[in-house]
Write an enzyme that holds these catalytic residues in place. Structure first.
Site, PDB file in Angstrom:
ATOM      1  N   ASN A 209       0.652  -1.326  -0.532  1.00 47.02           N
ATOM      2  CA  ASN A 209       0.423   0.223  -0.056  1.00 47.02           C
ATOM      3  C   ASN A 209       0.982   1.118   0.251  1.00 47.02           C
ATOM      4  O   ASN A 209       2.364   1.422   0.242  1.00 47.02           O
ATOM      5  CB  ASN A 209      -0.478  -0.038   1.749  1.00 47.02           C
ATOM      6  CG  ASN A 209      -0.526   0.207   2.718  1.00 47.02           C
ATOM      7  OD1 ASN A 209       0.521   0.845   3.101  1.00 47.02           O
ATOM      8  ND2 ASN A 209      -0.241  -1.474   3.240  1.00 47.02           N
ATOM      9  N   ASP A 278      -4.834  -6.341   5.110  1.00 45.04           N
ATOM     10  CA  ASP A 278      -5.660  -6.865   6.263  1.00 45.04           C
ATOM     11  C   ASP A 278      -6.137  -8.012   5.592  1.00 45.04           C
ATOM     12  O   ASP A 278      -6.443  -9.456   6.386  1.00 45.04           O
ATOM     13  CB  ASP A 278      -6.944  -6.125   5.771  1.00 45.04           C
ATOM     14  CG  ASP A 278      -7.669  -4.673   6.436  1.00 45.04           C
ATOM     15  OD1 ASP A 278      -6.694  -4.401   7.762  1.00 45.04           O
ATOM     16  OD2 ASP A 278      -8.366  -3.915   5.314  1.00 45.04           O
ATOM     17  N   LYS A 288       8.074 -17.986  -9.432  1.00 46.05           N
ATOM     18  CA  LYS A 288       7.444 -17.316 -10.313  1.00 46.05           C
ATOM     19  C   LYS A 288       6.558 -17.896 -11.162  1.00 46.05           C
ATOM     20  O   LYS A 288       6.589 -18.912 -11.824  1.00 46.05           O
ATOM     21  CB  LYS A 288       8.510 -16.244 -11.638  1.00 46.05           C
ATOM     22  CG  LYS A 288       8.182 -14.718 -11.980  1.00 46.05           C
ATOM     23  CD  LYS A 288       8.991 -14.430 -12.885  1.00 46.05           C
ATOM     24  CE  LYS A 288       8.096 -13.504 -13.584  1.00 46.05           C
ATOM     25  NZ  LYS A 288       8.874 -12.657 -14.582  1.00 46.05           N
ATOM     26  N   ASP A 305      -5.192  -8.634  13.676  1.00 41.85           N
ATOM     27  CA  ASP A 305      -5.040  -7.691  13.402  1.00 41.85           C
ATOM     28  C   ASP A 305      -4.274  -7.498  14.873  1.00 41.85           C
ATOM     29  O   ASP A 305      -4.699  -7.761  15.728  1.00 41.85           O
ATOM     30  CB  ASP A 305      -6.602  -7.626  13.746  1.00 41.85           C
ATOM     31  CG  ASP A 305      -7.042  -5.850  13.959  1.00 41.85           C
ATOM     32  OD1 ASP A 305      -5.503  -4.760  14.967  1.00 41.85           O
ATOM     33  OD2 ASP A 305      -7.407  -4.986  14.109  1.00 41.85           O
ATOM     34  N   ILE A 306      -3.143  -6.663  14.615  1.00 37.05           N
ATOM     35  CA  ILE A 306      -2.111  -6.923  16.105  1.00 37.05           C
ATOM     36  C   ILE A 306      -2.375  -6.139  17.320  1.00 37.05           C
ATOM     37  O   ILE A 306      -2.196  -6.147  18.356  1.00 37.05           O
ATOM     38  CB  ILE A 306      -0.749  -5.911  15.078  1.00 37.05           C
ATOM     39  CG1 ILE A 306      -0.207  -7.331  13.804  1.00 37.05           C
ATOM     40  CG2 ILE A 306       0.345  -6.227  15.918  1.00 37.05           C
ATOM     41  CD1 ILE A 306       0.750  -6.989  12.830  1.00 37.05           C
ATOM     42  N   PHE A 322      -4.565   3.685  14.598  1.00 38.80           N
ATOM     43  CA  PHE A 322      -4.036   5.128  13.977  1.00 38.80           C
ATOM     44  C   PHE A 322      -5.390   4.806  12.832  1.00 38.80           C
ATOM     45  O   PHE A 322      -5.322   3.412  12.433  1.00 38.80           O
ATOM     46  CB  PHE A 322      -3.023   5.169  12.890  1.00 38.80           C
ATOM     47  CG  PHE A 322      -2.460   5.848  13.319  1.00 38.80           C
ATOM     48  CD1 PHE A 322      -2.252   5.966  14.636  1.00 38.80           C
ATOM     49  CD2 PHE A 322      -2.075   7.121  12.764  1.00 38.80           C
ATOM     50  CE1 PHE A 322      -1.542   6.854  14.898  1.00 38.80           C
ATOM     51  CE2 PHE A 322      -1.667   8.696  12.863  1.00 38.80           C
ATOM     52  CZ  PHE A 322      -1.059   8.309  14.266  1.00 38.80           C
ATOM     53  N   LYS A 336     -14.194   1.712  14.928  1.00 36.79           N
ATOM     54  CA  LYS A 336     -12.930   1.441  15.232  1.00 36.79           C
ATOM     55  C   LYS A 336     -11.935   1.319  16.721  1.00 36.79           C
ATOM     56  O   LYS A 336     -11.784   0.153  17.001  1.00 36.79           O
ATOM     57  CB  LYS A 336     -11.781   1.788  14.140  1.00 36.79           C
ATOM     58  CG  LYS A 336     -11.524   0.899  13.210  1.00 36.79           C
ATOM     59  CD  LYS A 336     -10.717   1.080  12.000  1.00 36.79           C
ATOM     60  CE  LYS A 336     -11.078   1.677  10.651  1.00 36.79           C
ATOM     61  NZ  LYS A 336      -9.718   1.245   9.180  1.00 36.79           N
ATOM     62  N   LYS A 340     -11.824  -1.907  18.917  1.00 30.57           N
ATOM     63  CA  LYS A 340     -10.512  -2.957  18.867  1.00 30.57           C
ATOM     64  C   LYS A 340     -10.176  -2.973  20.614  1.00 30.57           C
ATOM     65  O   LYS A 340      -9.521  -2.517  21.138  1.00 30.57           O
ATOM     66  CB  LYS A 340      -9.842  -2.277  18.270  1.00 30.57           C
ATOM     67  CG  LYS A 340      -9.681  -2.489  16.611  1.00 30.57           C
ATOM     68  CD  LYS A 340      -8.197  -1.790  16.005  1.00 30.57           C
ATOM     69  CE  LYS A 340      -8.601  -2.388  14.510  1.00 30.57           C
ATOM     70  NZ  LYS A 340      -7.813  -2.546  13.843  1.00 30.57           N
TER      71      LYS A 340
HETATM   72  O1  C5P Z   1      -8.677  -1.747  10.917  1.00 29.66           O
HETATM   73  P1  C5P Z   1      -7.881  -0.573  10.663  1.00 29.66           P
HETATM   74  O2  C5P Z   1      -6.838  -1.486  10.033  1.00 29.66           O
HETATM   75  O3  C5P Z   1      -8.301   0.110   9.710  1.00 29.66           O
HETATM   76  O4  C5P Z   1      -6.812  -0.434  11.793  1.00 29.66           O
HETATM   77  C1  C5P Z   1      -6.006   0.650  11.472  1.00 29.66           C
HETATM   78  C2  C5P Z   1      -5.107   0.130  12.667  1.00 29.66           C
HETATM   79  O5  C5P Z   1      -4.977  -1.565  13.091  1.00 29.66           O
HETATM   80  C3  C5P Z   1      -4.112   0.889  12.938  1.00 29.66           C
HETATM   81  O6  C5P Z   1      -3.574   1.585  13.976  1.00 29.66           O
HETATM   82  C4  C5P Z   1      -3.313  -0.706  12.025  1.00 29.66           C
HETATM   83  O7  C5P Z   1      -2.096   0.296  12.703  1.00 29.66           O
HETATM   84  C5  C5P Z   1      -3.699  -1.208  13.251  1.00 29.66           C
HETATM   85  N1  C5P Z   1      -3.609  -2.237  12.453  1.00 29.66           N
HETATM   86  C6  C5P Z   1      -3.063  -3.835  13.015  1.00 29.66           C
HETATM   87  N2  C5P Z   1      -3.363  -4.553  12.530  1.00 29.66           N
HETATM   88  C7  C5P Z   1      -3.839  -5.045  11.017  1.00 29.66           C
HETATM   89  C8  C5P Z   1      -4.514  -3.935  10.605  1.00 29.66           C
HETATM   90  C9  C5P Z   1      -4.703  -3.085  11.636  1.00 29.66           C
HETATM   91  O8  C5P Z   1      -2.688  -3.611  13.981  1.00 29.66           O
HETATM   92  N3  C5P Z   1      -4.081  -5.999  10.806  1.00 29.66           N
END
Ligand code: C5P
Length: 392
Positions: A209, A278, A288, A305-306, A322, A336, A340
């Site tokens: 991205n 995601d 390849k 989702d970390i 963020f 969000k 979270k």
């Molecule tokens: O749900 P979304 O991706 O929009 O959430 C954004 C926030 O969650 C950011 O702080 C991003 O660093 C964190 N995040 C994460 N792991 C993921 C997706 C998002 O830590 N797989």
């Protein structure tokens, strides 16, 4: 909440590194620091006062008897007015003079008359630096409470290679800013994720991205300036990490997850700035992939989702998220934050934030919203961390 402008006397002594001081003045002024340049006679042999005046926007003082300041007492007036004095470059001779409290020109006199911190950036040939006399002098200055910045190692103007080069202007700027920053996060451990992620499809292709990593890196720098012990988990970014942080490279979302989880214990604050993918390809081809069909579909699997996992740990650190959105910013960001279970989320528009050196954000917590108007990312980072320090 913006930092008020600090006043710095920049003393320049005679050395070839004086050419770097021109760039330093430009960077300091750009960083909202009010710079008064004072030069020794020898320094004017290397760079002219006119150059420094043009860059600092103020007359430069050289001689003890130059008119125009403080009823003929420029050494008192200039040092009383300053929040700090930085000598860059500081020659071996000037360092020796500082050690003995000598006052035979304007710059050495105002150092002796100062009632503010003194920072010294040595610049000299490596033999001069290694000489026991210089090493004794440096040790004495440290005992006297003077901060020694550098020197660096590398090529020298004389053709030799070794320790003695003045730090680069960018490095000195970072150290001056750190010096002026209140240590609101002293003793705190902060873990930050930054940048985008790279999810490999095969050895040459990936899903990524447009995140530049600039916001996360600015937060890492600002947290370190505020006295925190910072661990930065860097995703896909080409930026150079701040020198004062522990930088761990983790480009895929899975590697980022592992890096965060193995460093999360004992952290006081976790700030998820990274744009973590995601989804990742369910299977990663070791070879390849060849084009053989008219269309090709890729199966993707949802990543962990970390941030949500960290926020749900039994002894979770204070978690900041963020939310980068292209529409319905505050509504999506607040949703969000609640989903979270975060005490604080930073909402920003993709069009305002991504790749830019500036940002405008809104902080959302249980008490509502708090906008931070458009500013350089380092300034947004400072304001965000001040807010976090208050919440803690
Ligand atoms: O749900 P979304 O991706 O929009 O959430 C954004 C926030 O969650 C950011 O702080 C991003 O660093 C964190 N995040 C994460 N792991 C993921 C997706 C998002 O830590 N797989």
């Amino acid at each position: 909440m913006a930092q008020t402008s600090k006043k710095l006397v920049l003393g320049i002594t005679g050395g070839i590194a004086a050419y770097k001081s021109a760039e330093l003045v430009r960077l300091l002024v750009k960083s909202n620091i009010d710079v008064q340049v004072v030069m020794t006679e020898s320094a004017t042999k290397f760079i002219t006062p006119i150059t420094m005046q043009a860059l600092s926007g103020k007359p430069v003082f050289v001689g003890m008897w130059d008119g125009g300041v403080g009823n003929g007492m420029p050494h008192i007036e200039l040092s009383r007015d300053a929040d700090a004095i930085l000598i860059a470059p500081a020659s071996a001779e000037f360092i020796a003079k500082l050690v003995h409290g000598r006052a035979d020109d304007l710059l050495s006199t105002l150092c002796l008359a100062r009632d503010c911190p003194l920072l010294v950036a040595p610049a000299m040939n490596k033999q001069m630096w290694e000489n026991p006399a210089t090493q004794r002098n440096i040790a004495q200055l440290k005992k006297d409470g003077v901060s020694i910045l550098g020197p660096d190692t590398g090529d020298q103007a004389c053709g030799e290679v070794g320790l003695g080069r003045m730090l680069e202007a960018e490095d000195l700027l970072v150290l001056v800013n750190a010096h002026f920053t209140p240590k609101l996060l002293a003793g705190k451990r902060v873990l930050i994720t930054a940048g985008g992620t790279l999810e490999m499809i095969d050895p040459v292709r990936a899903i990524t991205n447009l995140s530049s990593g600039k916001m996360g890196y600015a937060i890492a720098q600002a947290a370190s300036d505020m006295g925190a012990e910072v661990t930065l988990v860097s995703g896909a970014t080409s930026l150079a990490a701040p020198k004062s942080v522990n930088n761990i490279r983790a480009t895929s979302s899975d590697a980022m997850y592992q890096a965060v989880m193995s460093n999360i214990a004992k952290q006081d604050i976790f700030i998820g700035v990274a744009a973590v993918a995601d989804y990742s390809p369910t299977e990663q081809s070791t070879q390849k992939i060849k084009k053989s069909t008219a269309s090709h579909s890729l199966e993707l699997t949802l990543n962990k989702d970390i941030l949500a996992e960290v926020a749900n740990l039994p002894n979770a650190p204070f978690c900041v998220g963020f939310a980068a959105e292209s529409e319905n910013l505050l509504e999506y960001a607040e949703a969000k934050r609640q989903a979270k279970k975060l005490p604080l989320i930073v909402a920003n528009l993709v069009a305002e934030a991504m790749g830019s050196d500036e940002n405008s954000v809104t902080l959302l917590d249980k008490n509502g919203s708090h906008p931070l108007p458009r500013a350089p990312k380092i300034e947004i980072a400072r304001q965000l961390l001040q807010y976090v320090a208050n919440m803690l």
